[in-house]
Design a protein around this motif. Structure first.
Motif, PDB file in Angstrom:
ATOM      1  N   ARG A 154       0.852  -1.185   0.000  1.00 52.07           N
ATOM      2  CA  ARG A 154       0.000   0.000   0.000  1.00 52.07           C
ATOM      3  C   ARG A 154       0.884   1.230   0.000  1.00 52.07           C
ATOM      4  NH1 ARG A 154      -4.447  -2.028   4.476  1.00 52.07           N
ATOM      5  NH2 ARG A 154      -5.388  -3.648   3.173  1.00 52.07           N
ATOM      6  N   ARG A 155       0.842   1.950  -1.102  1.00 52.77           N
ATOM      7  CA  ARG A 155       1.809   3.041  -1.268  1.00 52.77           C
ATOM      8  C   ARG A 155       1.321   4.348  -0.671  1.00 52.77           C
ATOM      9  NH1 ARG A 155       3.509   2.545  -7.493  1.00 52.77           N
ATOM     10  NH2 ARG A 155       1.410   1.736  -7.803  1.00 52.77           N
ATOM     11  N   GLY A 156       0.078   4.726  -0.927  1.00 56.56           N
ATOM     12  CA  GLY A 156      -0.469   5.943  -0.337  1.00 56.56           C
ATOM     13  C   GLY A 156       0.245   7.191  -0.820  1.00 56.56           C
ATOM     14  N   GLY A 157      -0.143   8.322  -0.233  1.00 58.26           N
ATOM     15  CA  GLY A 157       0.517   9.578  -0.569  1.00 58.26           C
ATOM     16  C   GLY A 157       0.294   9.969  -2.016  1.00 58.26           C
ATOM     17  N   ASP A 158       1.280  10.598  -2.600  1.00 50.35           N
ATOM     18  CA  ASP A 158       1.200  11.113  -3.964  1.00 50.35           C
ATOM     19  C   ASP A 158       1.564  10.002  -4.951  1.00 50.35           C
ATOM     20  OD1 ASP A 158       0.943  12.810  -6.080  1.00 50.35           O
ATOM     21  OD2 ASP A 158       2.889  13.765  -5.802  1.00 50.35           O
ATOM     22  N   THR A 159       0.727   8.950  -4.991  1.00 51.16           N
ATOM     23  CA  THR A 159       1.003   7.783  -5.814  1.00 51.16           C
ATOM     24  C   THR A 159      -0.220   7.433  -6.652  1.00 51.16           C
ATOM     25  OG1 THR A 159       0.311   6.298  -4.031  1.00 51.16           O
ATOM     26  CG2 THR A 159       2.639   6.872  -4.126  1.00 51.16           C
ATOM     27  N   PRO A 160      -0.066   6.578  -7.657  1.00 55.68           N
ATOM     28  CA  PRO A 160      -1.181   6.297  -8.571  1.00 55.68           C
ATOM     29  C   PRO A 160      -2.392   5.666  -7.883  1.00 55.68           C
ATOM     30  CG  PRO A 160       0.915   5.555  -9.494  1.00 55.68           C
ATOM     31  CD  PRO A 160       1.180   5.923  -8.069  1.00 55.68           C
ATOM     32  N   ALA A 161      -3.529   5.800  -8.561  1.00 54.33           N
ATOM     33  CA  ALA A 161      -4.747   5.099  -8.139  1.00 54.33           C
ATOM     34  C   ALA A 161      -4.621   3.656  -8.612  1.00 54.33           C
ATOM     35  CB  ALA A 161      -5.973   5.767  -8.752  1.00 54.33           C
ATOM     36  N   GLU A 162      -4.592   2.714  -7.683  1.00 55.60           N
ATOM     37  CA  GLU A 162      -4.225   1.346  -8.008  1.00 55.60           C
ATOM     38  C   GLU A 162      -5.429   0.415  -8.111  1.00 55.60           C
ATOM     39  OE1 GLU A 162      -0.117   0.397  -6.078  1.00 55.60           O
ATOM     40  OE2 GLU A 162      -1.298   1.501  -4.609  1.00 55.60           O
ATOM     41  N   ARG A 163      -5.265  -0.613  -8.935  1.00 53.10           N
ATOM     42  CA  ARG A 163      -6.236  -1.694  -8.998  1.00 53.10           C
ATOM     43  C   ARG A 163      -5.865  -2.763  -7.962  1.00 53.10           C
ATOM     44  NH1 ARG A 163      -5.408   1.664 -13.659  1.00 53.10           N
ATOM     45  NH2 ARG A 163      -7.173   1.421 -15.076  1.00 53.10           N
ATOM     46  N   THR A 164      -6.865  -3.299  -7.288  1.00 50.64           N
ATOM     47  CA  THR A 164      -6.612  -4.318  -6.270  1.00 50.64           C
ATOM     48  C   THR A 164      -7.617  -5.451  -6.394  1.00 50.64           C
ATOM     49  OG1 THR A 164      -7.982  -3.110  -4.675  1.00 50.64           O
ATOM     50  CG2 THR A 164      -5.597  -2.700  -4.611  1.00 50.64           C
ATOM     51  N   PRO A 165      -7.230  -6.674  -6.015  1.00 51.40           N
ATOM     52  CA  PRO A 165      -8.156  -7.802  -6.062  1.00 51.40           C
ATOM     53  C   PRO A 165      -9.333  -7.593  -5.110  1.00 51.40           C
ATOM     54  CG  PRO A 165      -5.888  -8.555  -5.825  1.00 51.40           C
ATOM     55  CD  PRO A 165      -5.889  -7.083  -5.584  1.00 51.40           C
ATOM     56  N   VAL A 166     -10.454  -8.206  -5.469  1.00 52.38           N
ATOM     57  CA  VAL A 166     -11.673  -8.128  -4.662  1.00 52.38           C
ATOM     58  C   VAL A 166     -12.002  -9.530  -4.172  1.00 52.38           C
ATOM     59  CG1 VAL A 166     -14.107  -7.479  -4.638  1.00 52.38           C
ATOM     60  CG2 VAL A 166     -12.485  -6.206  -6.055  1.00 52.38           C
ATOM     61  N   GLY A 167     -12.373  -9.638  -2.913  1.00 50.82           N
ATOM     62  CA  GLY A 167     -12.711 -10.945  -2.374  1.00 50.82           C
ATOM     63  C   GLY A 167     -13.747 -10.860  -1.280  1.00 50.82           C
ATOM     64  N   PRO A 168     -14.188 -12.006  -0.803  1.00 51.72           N
ATOM     65  CA  PRO A 168     -15.181 -12.035   0.271  1.00 51.72           C
ATOM     66  C   PRO A 168     -14.549 -11.672   1.604  1.00 51.72           C
ATOM     67  CG  PRO A 168     -14.438 -14.252  -0.196  1.00 51.72           C
ATOM     68  CD  PRO A 168     -13.768 -13.359  -1.212  1.00 51.72           C
ATOM     69  N   PRO A 169     -15.348 -11.313   2.592  1.00 52.07           N
ATOM     70  CA  PRO A 169     -14.789 -11.001   3.908  1.00 52.07           C
ATOM     71  C   PRO A 169     -14.132 -12.231   4.536  1.00 52.07           C
ATOM     72  CG  PRO A 169     -17.093 -10.291   3.729  1.00 52.07           C
ATOM     73  CD  PRO A 169     -16.811 -11.164   2.552  1.00 52.07           C
ATOM     74  N   THR A 170     -13.020 -12.014   5.225  1.00 51.39           N
ATOM     75  CA  THR A 170     -12.396 -13.090   5.979  1.00 51.39           C
ATOM     76  C   THR A 170     -13.309 -13.490   7.137  1.00 51.39           C
ATOM     77  OG1 THR A 170     -10.213 -12.222   5.434  1.00 51.39           O
ATOM     78  CG2 THR A 170     -10.332 -13.765   7.264  1.00 51.39           C
ATOM     79  N   ALA A 171     -13.364 -14.779   7.429  1.00 47.86           N
ATOM     80  CA  ALA A 171     -14.210 -15.284   8.518  1.00 47.86           C
ATOM     81  C   ALA A 171     -13.555 -14.955   9.851  1.00 47.86           C
ATOM     82  CB  ALA A 171     -14.425 -16.785   8.373  1.00 47.86           C
ATOM     83  N   LEU A 172     -13.980 -13.853  10.459  1.00 49.43           N
ATOM     84  CA  LEU A 172     -13.382 -13.359  11.695  1.00 49.43           C
ATOM     85  C   LEU A 172     -14.469 -12.917  12.662  1.00 49.43           C
ATOM     86  CD1 LEU A 172     -10.711 -10.952  10.152  1.00 49.43           C
ATOM     87  CD2 LEU A 172     -10.218 -13.152  11.221  1.00 49.43           C
ATOM     88  N   PRO A 173     -14.249 -13.071  13.962  1.00 46.35           N
ATOM     89  CA  PRO A 173     -15.149 -12.429  14.928  1.00 46.35           C
ATOM     90  C   PRO A 173     -14.923 -10.919  14.916  1.00 46.35           C
ATOM     91  CG  PRO A 173     -13.798 -14.161  15.956  1.00 46.35           C
ATOM     92  CD  PRO A 173     -13.208 -13.858  14.624  1.00 46.35           C
ATOM     93  N   PRO A 174     -15.853 -10.134  15.445  1.00 44.84           N
ATOM     94  CA  PRO A 174     -15.616  -8.694  15.579  1.00 44.84           C
ATOM     95  C   PRO A 174     -14.357  -8.438  16.411  1.00 44.84           C
ATOM     96  CG  PRO A 174     -17.909  -9.217  16.006  1.00 44.84           C
ATOM     97  CD  PRO A 174     -17.190 -10.539  15.928  1.00 44.84           C
ATOM     98  N   GLY A 175     -13.602  -7.425  16.021  1.00 41.05           N
ATOM     99  CA  GLY A 175     -12.398  -7.074  16.785  1.00 41.05           C
ATOM    100  C   GLY A 175     -11.114  -7.573  16.165  1.00 41.05           C
ATOM    101  N   PHE A 176     -11.206  -8.254  15.008  1.00 38.04           N
ATOM    102  CA  PHE A 176     -10.009  -8.766  14.333  1.00 38.04           C
ATOM    103  C   PHE A 176     -10.047  -8.382  12.860  1.00 38.04           C
ATOM    104  CE2 PHE A 176     -10.669 -11.636  17.911  1.00 38.04           C
ATOM    105  CZ  PHE A 176      -9.398 -11.735  18.459  1.00 38.04           C
ATOM    106  N   ARG A 177      -8.866  -8.432  12.237  1.00 38.24           N
ATOM    107  CA  ARG A 177      -8.748  -8.229  10.806  1.00 38.24           C
ATOM    108  C   ARG A 177      -7.499  -8.956  10.322  1.00 38.24           C
ATOM    109  NH1 ARG A 177      -8.090  -1.879   9.966  1.00 38.24           N
ATOM    110  NH2 ARG A 177      -7.445  -2.475   7.869  1.00 38.24           N
ATOM    111  N   VAL A 178      -7.370  -9.090   9.005  1.00 39.80           N
ATOM    112  CA  VAL A 178      -6.202  -9.740   8.414  1.00 39.80           C
ATOM    113  C   VAL A 178      -5.508  -8.736   7.502  1.00 39.80           C
ATOM    114  CG1 VAL A 178      -5.443 -11.509   6.785  1.00 39.80           C
ATOM    115  CG2 VAL A 178      -7.086 -12.088   8.570  1.00 39.80           C
TER     116      VAL A 178
END
Length: 428
Positions: A154-178
């Protein structure tokens, strides 16, 4: 830093099943976890609108701006470069649609869940997910390829608008992320701080109960209403005190972590970061070098390995980091426009005879060193070089000793917009 366990390396990230229109499926990928794919297994991508220094690029919600028209001029979105200049290799340049084919919807198609349908400017219908029009990439050749874009850097800042893969939500309880990393799909809490497991714990049993242990390791507590789900279970620490466990291993945060997505806790003997799935294996001949900044990937002799990233300043925001794209951008950064100087400073990482990749993300490609174009394997005069996501990787002649990384961040916007960056496996 400890790496993912054997079980984590073979495990695949679980995901929540969501309604999908006919003809689509979910594929597990090495680098991006579960992604949506079409009936041929081609990964689906989005191009969300991004705020650049002098304007916006990408798709606004429910509208595609990727057109079947060759863009010939710079957009001037990324100052200090003005708009209206001729783009390179116009005789070979392709349209956005040619490189990013829209995922076409049949006239009889119906929206399903978060899947909707948008009308393109030419009147054709295109699938969208969560209001973002969907595309495939011309770079992806086999089911499960994610060569078109990645969420990893993830480059951010003054960088190009990027294409990224799309997928389903990860199976997680509330309070977590991957979070995607080179080491794997890292499990963190909702504040993006790493969670850890201990070798001293038993299945669904915490043995971190002493004051000494609890001063450093904070159990990740589960609310009273929490219920086991999939790979997630709840450990009873004491009456009324419950702790989350993942794959039967109780989870903790490290009290000494000062940075998000840290690996510092894994320096403690018997403690490990947690991965929903392990990362793809780098070439066996590569090494990992300890530096003053962290652990970096290096080739067999210890020289730091770099990847090149590039996005052109057009309304299409096309990438220019593959060998089929214009090389003028790379030559400007690596040699001031001088081909010979570029080759003197930056070298492809050669693959030894008989070497092969243990993953799909790392591959060996053949390159014509007189043109820097990819050619068929075995072509006369070609060299075999290592590639990451289909792009060749490099060493820098300015690095004299193992662990040096003088080429890191060389380029525009610290190498994020157009330039070279090192493969950091861990930042201190």
């Amino acid at each position: 830093m400890s790496s993912a366990s054997a079980a984590e390396s073979s495990a695949r990230e679980a995901y929540d099943k969501v309604p999908m229109p006919p003809g689509f499926k979910v594929i597990s990928t090495e680098l991006e976890g579960p992604v949506f794919a079409d009936s041929r297994g081609r990964t689906l991508y989005k191009w969300p609108i991004a705020s650049l220094r002098n304007g916006y690029a990408g798709d606004p919600k429910d509208k595609s701006v990727c057109e079947d028209k060759v863009t010939t001029k710079t957009g001037g979105f990324m100052s200090p470069y003005p708009g209206g200049l001729d783009l390179p290799d116009l005789d070979k340049r392709k349209s956005c649609v040619a490189l990013w084919p829209p995922v076409v919807a049949d006239a009889k198609a119906k929206p399903v869940g978060d899947w909707t349908i948008v009308k393109r400017s030419d009147g054709t219908l295109q699938w969208a997910y969560d209001h973002q029009p969907l595309y495939t990439s011309h770079l992806d050749q086999s089911p499960g390829d994610t060569l078109g874009g990645t969420t990893l850097f993830r480059r951010g800042g003054d960088t190009p608008a990027e294409r990224t893969p799309v997928g389903p939500p990860t199976a997680l309880p509330p309070g977590f992320r991957v979070e995607g990393t080179l080491n794997g799909r890292l499990l963190v809490n909702d504040k993006r701080y790493s969670v850890y497991v201990s070798d001293q714990d038993g299945p669904n049993k915490s043995n971190c109960t002493t004051d000494v242990c609890l001063q450093r390791w904070l159990p990740v507590l589960a609310p009273e209403t929490a219920q086991p789900q999939g790979e997630w279970s709840v450990v009873q620490r004491s009456p009324g005190v419950r702790q989350w466990a993942f794959r039967k291993q109780p989870l903790y945060t490290y009290s000494r972590d000062t940075r998000m997505m840290s690996y510092d806790g894994s320096d403690e003997p018997g403690w490990h970061n947690v991965f929903a799935q392990g990362g793809p294996k780098h070439p066996r001949s590569f090494t990992v070098q300890n530096t003053t900044y962290g652990d970096v990937l290096a080739e067999r002799n210890g020289k730091t390995v770099y990847f090149y990233t590039c996005g052109d300043d057009s309304s299409d925001q096309l990438s220019c980091d593959t060998l089929e794209s214009p090389q003028q951008y790379r030559m400007a950064i690596c040699g001031g426009g001088d081909w010979a100087r570029c080759h003197q400073l930056w070298h492809f990482v050669p693959a030894a005879a008989g070497e092969k990749s243990d993953s799909r993300i790392w591959s060996i490609i053949s390159v014509d060193p007189t043109t820097d174009r990819q050619v068929s394997a075995g072509q006369a005069g070609s060299v075999r070089v290592w590639a990451f996501r289909g792009r060749p990787v490099y060493t820098y002649s300015g690095d004299k000793e193992p662990g040096e990384f003088r080429g890191h961040s060389m380029g525009e916007w610290q190498g994020r917009r157009n330039g070279f960056r090192a493969f950091w496996l861990r930042v201190i």
